[in-house]
Design a protein around this motif. Structure first.
Motif, short mmCIF file in Angstrom:
data_model
loop_
_atom_site.label_atom_id
_atom_site.label_comp_id
_atom_site.label_asym_id
_atom_site.label_seq_id
_atom_site.Cartn_x
_atom_site.Cartn_y
_atom_site.Cartn_z
N ASN A 212 0.88 -1.19 -0.08
CA ASN A 212 0.02 -0.12 -0.06
C ASN A 212 0.87 1.35 -0.01
O ASN A 212 0.81 1.92 1.01
N ALA B 32 -8.17 -8.59 4.85
CA ALA B 32 -7.75 -7.89 3.71
C ALA B 32 -6.39 -7.83 3.56
O ALA B 32 -5.50 -8.85 3.92
N CYS B 33 -5.65 -6.59 3.21
CA CYS B 33 -4.23 -6.35 3.10
C CYS B 33 -3.60 -6.85 4.23
O CYS B 33 -2.36 -7.47 4.14
N ARG B 71 -9.91 -5.10 6.99
CA ARG B 71 -11.22 -4.29 7.45
C ARG B 71 -12.34 -5.23 7.54
O ARG B 71 -12.62 -6.15 6.81
N GLY B 97 -4.02 -3.68 12.60
CA GLY B 97 -4.14 -2.62 11.55
C GLY B 97 -4.96 -1.53 11.72
O GLY B 97 -6.05 -1.82 12.67
N ALA B 98 -4.99 -0.61 11.08
CA ALA B 98 -5.74 0.50 11.21
C ALA B 98 -7.30 0.54 11.08
O ALA B 98 -7.98 0.78 11.85
N CYS B 99 -7.53 -0.39 10.11
CA CYS B 99 -8.93 -0.59 9.72
C CYS B 99 -9.63 -1.42 10.72
O CYS B 99 -10.93 -0.98 11.44
N GLY B 127 -0.83 0.57 12.43
CA GLY B 127 0.12 0.36 11.14
C GLY B 127 -0.86 0.17 9.97
O GLY B 127 -2.12 -0.28 10.16
N CYS B 128 -0.58 0.40 8.68
CA CYS B 128 -1.38 0.11 7.78
C CYS B 128 -0.69 -0.17 6.68
O CYS B 128 -0.32 0.67 5.69
N PRO B 129 -0.23 -1.42 6.33
CA PRO B 129 -0.29 -2.39 7.28
C PRO B 129 0.71 -2.71 8.38
O PRO B 129 1.81 -1.88 8.06
S1 SF4 Z 1 -5.37 -1.43 8.12
FE1 SF4 Z 1 -4.41 -0.88 5.94
S2 SF4 Z 1 -3.40 -2.53 5.26
FE2 SF4 Z 1 -4.88 -3.24 7.02
S3 SF4 Z 1 -6.81 -3.85 6.11
FE3 SF4 Z 1 -6.98 -1.63 6.37
S4 SF4 Z 1 -6.20 -0.63 4.66
FE4 SF4 Z 1 -5.40 -2.73 4.56
#
Ligand code: SF4
Lengths: 452, 153, 135
Positions: A212, B32-33, B71, B97-99, B127-129
């Motif tokens: 990302n 997800a990611c 997410r 993760g942030a989501c 973190g993202c991710p």
């Molecule tokens: S926190 Fe970032 S990496 Fe993790 S699921 Fe959400 S968008 Fe994807």
């Protein structure tokens, strides 16, 4: 059979809500399997059996209803690659009908994309297909640049090609790894991720993040390549082919692997075209269609590489083509490294790209531009545009409608996985359930791209 | 005063806590990611096996820890809760993760704004991710937390 | 390489059929635009076709009337199936003769069509005030 089901529909909630495991009402998600039985009209059944194109399905009338079973795979399932849910109707062990149920990862990115301006846009799109983030950024940036009618400098496009092709390698490696794991070759999982780390380390060095990245932006790329980047690339170019040979040794002549994958999940060219399948799956079915050759972007027409094509269209071909594509991508990376032009890495237009950090201390004007871009973004002329790139999974398109403001009026991304997933009924039906997993893995859907 | 009982109970207590931390099997809940990073943490370079955690269980019955990696959409929320309910006690949740911690950058109709709306969360990993290192830090913090608390939560 | 066409809703199905016979093998994308209070009529459906044999693209734009109904092209291009369901889900546009027109991305019992412009983002305000100080 229909009648029976009508009665049971009322009782669906019973076991869901009264279970001992806490009364969470799952009726809304569970209606589907009941519905599947109800939908027995011809057209729907046809779609679920994937026999739209080639009618290869025979219904044995004397199969009793006892042998029919509806099985629910997912959404939390180790081998559906995320949160894909499949309703499968089985006859004994043979899959008869499949209905993919998606949306478990719907993130509303198209709505969020309308709220972010063009400068912030890649932050959003990069999170769609999380295995190939650079492609998503690239397609958004290309669309914006087309609306703005600008050309990015040579160095920027070369960096873009370099990064996207590396990304293609890492994405294919994950596809091979998880695909191998699903079929039972667990060491593939370890190997694939090990090699991927090498590429991710380079990404982290360049962009600051492992995934990302938000690195490719309208007007160029966010930063220049780090010092001594050639060394890292050389290492990648040296290590990955060696390791790929290891994989080949392990799998290519392996009779178990071949027996498991050959003649499984066949997609013919006609089916691919009818279902809009692009990318490696189309090429594995014998049609040499690659947007990098046919409708080139970012100057990729200058590079020399081949498109591997297979005739068989089975899972084995789809696996093999990914391995071969990694070699081709390595070729492109090597050429990009050799011909990296000097010059700016983003377009020198104060209205579109922010000034370098250093200038902020010296020039008031730069400070104003910087502030403007980061708060408001830049205005983009009215118009509509649809751009495409060849992502590791197929044609990735971005459709932007601009109304002249600094935010897209409508932003739509055509995810290749979304389209490819429709072929699941075709590849899965009339084959044993054990092959279904191999078929899903070979189509390589990324659910982030499917649901957005 | 020396009391043999006391010594006995504390030892069991410690032993239980210790054994809980040493092989904490996570349930595969990749969304997800972040799930990709979770898989990266489980494979060669980062190797969660060092903490006895390499077995990602597909069945929630056999798992102690749910790493919500990614997410959580409105459609997924009931499923997530279902999986959580099916896990046997004692169980822990890491929001990775942030989501999954807050909804992240997607503050919109489709996402649950933080998985703590549906299940109790023990550790939030930012973190993202979050990189595999961050995830491991989160896991070690969780171990610390288990070691510091009562055994019956 | 790319053509843009605008056609009326009556000719839509026929035009798509012609395109199919013309060698446009693939329907690659189908989506809609909501011109809420900006343009009349409010909804437009945009369909992109690709001809792999001729290496050409064509995009068709159809303006919808108030009934929000458009013929489905699933019978011609099976790939339209998911796309039409998505547009139905997100914009509430009906596709006539679609075999299975149900919500695809949102849960079955969802109310509203999220990508319409009069549907809010659903933003939950983030509160930073009174958050405990970190020192
Ligand atoms: S926190 Fe970032 S990496 Fe993790 S699921 Fe959400 S968008 Fe994807």
């Amino acid at each position: 059979m229909m009648e029976e089901n009508k009665d049971t529909v009322k009782d669906v909630d019973f076991w869901a809500t009264n279970s001992e495991e806490g009364g969470w009402n799952i009726s809304s998600t569970d209606e589907g399997s009941q519905k599947m039985l109800e939908q027995e009209d011809e057209v729907t059944t046809k779609i679920q059996m994937g026999s739209e194109v080639i009618d290869d399905y025979f219904i044995d009338d004397d199969i009793s209803d006892d042998e029919r079973m509806i099985l629910n795979m997912g959404p939390q399932h180790p081998s559906t690659h995320g949160v894909l849910r499949l309703q499968v109707e089985l006859e004994g062990e043979v899959v008869r009908r499949v209905q993919p149920v998606i949306g478990y990862l719907h993130t509303g990115m198209e709505k969020t994309g309308e709220e972010l301006n063009y400068f912030q846009g890649p932050t959003n799109t990069t999170r769609m297909d999380y295995l190939s983030p650079f492609f998503n950024e690239l397609v958004f940036s290309l669309a914006t640049e087309k609306l703005l009618d600008i050309e990015v400098p040579d160095r920027a496009s070369t960096i873009r090609i370099l990064m996207t092709e590396l990304n293609r390698i890492s994405s294919h490696l994950v596809a091979l790894a998880t695909g191998g794991m699903d079929i039972g070759a667990l060491s593939m999982m370890i190997f694939g991720f090990r090699e991927r780390e090498l590429i991710l380390d380079f990404f982290e060095k360049t962009t600051g993040l492992r995934m990302n990245h938000n690195f490719i932006r309208p007007g160029g790329v966010a930063a220049d390549l780090p010092d001594n980047w050639q060394k890292d690339i050389e290492k990648i170019l040296k290590v990955i082919p060696e390791k790929l040979k290891d994989y080949d040794e392990m799998l290519l002549d392996n009779p178990i692997w071949q027996g498991r994958l050959k003649n499984v999940g066949i997609l013919t060219t006609e089916e691919c075209l009818a279902y809009g399948i692009t990318g490696p799956s189309l090429r594995a079915s014998g049609y040499a269609w690659d947007l990098r050759k046919m409708q080139p972007y970012s100057g990729i027409e200058k590079y020399e590489f081949d498109i591997p094509v297979f005739e068989e269209g089975d899972v084995f071909a789809r696996w093999r083509i990914k391995v071969l594509e990694i070699f081709e991508s390595l070729k492109i990376v090597e050429q990009a490294m050799g011909n990296m032009p000097k010059g700016p890495f983003k377009i020198q237009d104060k209205k579109i790209t922010p000034p370098p950090r250093k200038r902020l201390d010296e020039s008031m004007e730069a400070l104003i531009h910087h502030f403007k871009i980061y708060t408001e973004g830049f205005k983009v002329p009215e118009g509509e545009v649809y751009t495409t790139v060849e992502s590791p999974r197929g044609e990735l398109g971005c459709f932007i409608v601009s109304d002249g403001s600094s935010k897209p009026y409508r932003m739509h991304v055509r995810g290749p996985s979304f389209c490819n997933l429709q072929a699941l009924p075709v590849v899965m039906s009339d084959s044993p359930i054990a092959d279904a997993v191999a078929a899903i893995a070979s189509l390589d859907p990324v659910l982030g791209d499917v649901d957005r | 005063m020396f009391s043999p009982d006391n010594i006995f109970t504390t030892t069991i207590d410690k032993a239980v806590r210790w054994s809980r931390t040493q092989s904490m099997w996570p349930v595969t809940f990749g969304l997800a990611c972040c799930a990709i990073e979770m898989m990266a943490a489980g494979s060669a370079k980062y190797d969660l096996a060092r903490y006895g955690m390499e077995v990602f269980r597909a069945s929630p019955r056999q798992a102690d820890l749910m790493i919500v990696a990614g997410r959580v959409s409105q459609k997924m929320a009931p499923v997530l809760r279902q999986v959580y309910d099916q896990m046997a006690e004692p169980k822990w949740v890491i929001a990775m993760g942030a989501c999954s911690s807050t909804g992240g950058m997607f503050n919109n109709y489709a996402l649950v704004q933080g998985v703590d709306h549906i299940v109790p969360v023990d550790i939030y990993v930012p973190g993202c991710p979050p990189g595999p290192q961050s995830l491991m830090h989160g896991i070690l913090t969780l171990h610390q937390k288990i070691m510091d608390r009562e055994i019956n939560r | 390489m790319k053509e843009n066409l605008e056609i009326s809703i009556e000719d839509y199905f026929q035009k798509v059929e012609e395109l199919k016979n013309d060698g446009y093998e693939m329907m690659v994308d189908l989506t809609a635009i909501d011109w809420f209070r900006k343009k009349e009529p409010r909804f437009e459906v945009v369909v992109n076709f690709l001809s792999v044999s001729k290496n050409k693209r064509i995009s068709i734009k159809v303006k919808l009337n108030d009934e929000l109904t458009i013929p489905s092209i699933t019978s011609l291009y099976p790939s339209a199936n998911f796309y039409e369901r998505e547009v139905f889900d997100m914009f509430g546009i009906n596709f006539e003769n679609h075999p299975d027109l149900t919500r695809i991305l949102m849960p079955d019992d969802w109310v509203g069509h999220p990508l319409r412009k009069d549907y809010g983002t659903g933003r939950i305000p983030v509160q930073f005030k009174n958050a405990p100080k970190v020192d």
